[in-house]
Design an enzyme around this catalytic site. Sequence first.
Site, PDB file in Angstrom:
ATOM      1  CG  ASP A   1       1.483   1.335   0.926  1.00  0.00           C
ATOM      2  OD1 ASP A   1       2.489   0.724   1.341  1.00  0.00           O
ATOM      3  OD2 ASP A   1       1.565   2.382   0.271  1.00  0.00           O
TER       4      ASP A   1
ATOM      5  CG  ASP B   1       0.345  -4.343   2.737  1.00  0.00           C
ATOM      6  OD1 ASP B   1       0.403  -3.177   2.338  1.00  0.00           O
ATOM      7  OD2 ASP B   1       0.963  -5.287   2.183  1.00  0.00           O
TER       8      ASP B   1
HETATM    9  N1  LIG Z   1       2.648  -2.072   0.934  1.00  0.00           N
HETATM   10  C1  LIG Z   1       3.562  -2.637   0.152  1.00  0.00           C
HETATM   11  N2  LIG Z   1       4.440  -1.862  -0.533  1.00  0.00           N
HETATM   12  C2  LIG Z   1       5.365  -2.446  -1.343  1.00  0.00           C
HETATM   13  N3  LIG Z   1       5.499  -3.765  -1.493  1.00  0.00           N
HETATM   14  C3  LIG Z   1       4.646  -4.556  -0.823  1.00  0.00           C
HETATM   15  N4  LIG Z   1       4.541  -5.890  -0.792  1.00  0.00           N
HETATM   16  C4  LIG Z   1       3.525  -6.196   0.032  1.00  0.00           C
HETATM   17  N5  LIG Z   1       2.964  -5.075   0.537  1.00  0.00           N
HETATM   18  C5  LIG Z   1       3.656  -4.035   0.009  1.00  0.00           C
END
Ligand SMILES: Nc1ncnc2[nH]cnc12
Length: 286
Positions: free
Chosen positions: A211, A209
């Site tokens: 975030d 992703d």
């Molecule tokens: N955006 C994110 N923040 C923290 N841990 C994660 N693990 C996978 N994506 C994450």
Amino acid sequence: MTTAIGIIGGSGLYEIDGFEKAEERVIATPFGEPSDALVGGTLVGREVWFLPRHGRGHRLLPTEINHRANLWALRSVGVRHLICVTAVGSLKEEYHPRDIVLPDQYFDRTSRREHHTFFGGGIVGHVSFAHPVSAGLRAILKESAAAEGATVHDGGTYVNMDGPAFSTRAESETNRKLGFDVIGMTNLPEAKLAREAEIALATLAMITDYDCWKIEEEPVTAEAVMGHLHANVSAAKRIITRSIPQIPAEADWPEHRSLDGAIMTPRSLWPAERVEMLRPMLQRFL
Ligand SMILES: Nc1ncnc2[nH]cnc12
Ligand SMILES: CSC[C@H]1O[C@H](OP(=O)(O)O)[C@H](O)[C@@H]1O
């Protein structure tokens, strides 16, 4: 002496198949219970032990993981090279979901620091952590990832937050401004404890992703993370399988002697009880 290889699985990676003569081992440690039983056996010709850090069924929060017990258990069965798999959010435009990052630095935003060392109880040690990832193991993972056709970014800083909630946009923007590359909730304590246990560690960070900093994307959700992981976990398994035969059988990299010069307390003052607790890592000094 021939050594074993460890694999710590993260979100979406709860088992490894293909073991010859697989064995499950429940290990009690002086630091409490590991996340689950270790599963080990022969995998592509080497002794390999696997542990899912959240437990099978994903039962443990990042802050509930007993990293000391996990690393102790792996060291006690002879693991000296450790591959960690972790899901991460990207903090960089050019790092896309389903790419792989091989972090070479960490930034610690965790709060449970007393749980992130084997030292204490009368034995004081300070290992060098300037280069927290094994260059040798990272190079092997890089070559295997490229051979498997993955888009792989060689190096990057993994910022470790506590979670379990994901970051706010203000935190995500700040992490970007500080130059961090990926964010996760689990891998830094493993790297610290591996260094203290004289285990060479490298990490396959699977981007799932952006975030929540990227305006045109939906902020990260656990569901979206798992969606990308379902597609990517088989790539991680192939990269690991390809890497195993490249890993030396001996423990003779610099990380395997990281306690040299690190222990402040003279041997004559080491309390017997703590020596027993740290026996797998202190064995060569006893
Ligand atoms: N955006 C994110 N923040 C923290 N841990 C994660 N693990 C996978 N994506 C994450
Ligand atoms: C499922 S989203 C958040 C979760 O994913 C990462 O897990 P892991 O590092 O074990 O792969 C992150 O650290 C969080 O624990």
